[in-house]
Design an enzyme around this catalytic site. Sequence first.
Site, mmCIF file in Angstrom:
data_model
loop_
_atom_site.group_PDB
_atom_site.id
_atom_site.type_symbol
_atom_site.label_atom_id
_atom_site.label_comp_id
_atom_site.label_asym_id
_atom_site.label_seq_id
_atom_site.Cartn_x
_atom_site.Cartn_y
_atom_site.Cartn_z
ATOM 1 N N VAL A 121 20.016 34.416 88.486
ATOM 2 C CA VAL A 121 20.362 34.625 90.063
ATOM 3 C C VAL A 121 19.057 34.266 90.759
ATOM 4 C CG1 VAL A 121 21.101 36.009 91.862
ATOM 5 C CG2 VAL A 121 22.677 35.924 89.603
ATOM 6 N N TRP A 124 18.352 30.678 90.524
ATOM 7 C CA TRP A 124 19.281 30.070 91.486
ATOM 8 C C TRP A 124 18.839 30.057 93.051
ATOM 9 C CZ3 TRP A 124 23.976 27.739 90.755
ATOM 10 C CH2 TRP A 124 24.661 27.439 91.989
ATOM 11 N N HIS A 125 18.354 31.217 93.352
ATOM 12 C CA HIS A 125 17.757 31.358 94.617
ATOM 13 C C HIS A 125 16.345 31.048 94.866
ATOM 14 C CE1 HIS A 125 21.482 33.906 94.787
ATOM 15 N NE2 HIS A 125 21.270 33.480 96.203
ATOM 16 N N ASP A 126 15.500 30.157 93.926
ATOM 17 C CA ASP A 126 14.254 29.712 93.898
ATOM 18 C C ASP A 126 13.545 31.052 93.715
ATOM 19 O OD1 ASP A 126 14.858 27.085 94.714
ATOM 20 O OD2 ASP A 126 14.611 27.546 96.803
#
Length: 138
Positions: A121, A124-126
């Site tokens: 996650v 996924w969110h940088d």
Amino acid sequence: LALAMLMLEVASCTVPLFALARSGVLGTLEPSLGAPAVLGTLNIMWLKFLVIWRIARCWALADGIDPPENMRRCVNNHYSVASFWKSWHVSFNRWLVRYIYIPCGGMRQRVLATAVTFLFVAYWHDIEPKLFAWGGLN
């Protein structure tokens, strides 16, 4: 949906909470002011995602596809962190559980599976250090 869109527009035009959060001002406030500001930011973020996901869900339903309902409850209507995460983004949560958490061991290796899931996650969110701190707190 129209009421949620109106509330989002009014909130984003009258309360600059995202600008305050990005500028770092929220971190300098004393707790009696900072806590309500952070809660307000979370509520506006919830409303923002609610509007986005409801519009996307309406389009999918019009196309004959019935996607899972995201954000079944308001951010203030959760009594545990687990309840919040299960309700926040249901479709993404289901995907994470099916394709990352369970293959990594699930309940048998809860710490490893949770760590790998939060690492994904974060990616996924940088990936940012604050996301690792968030994952560690959860």
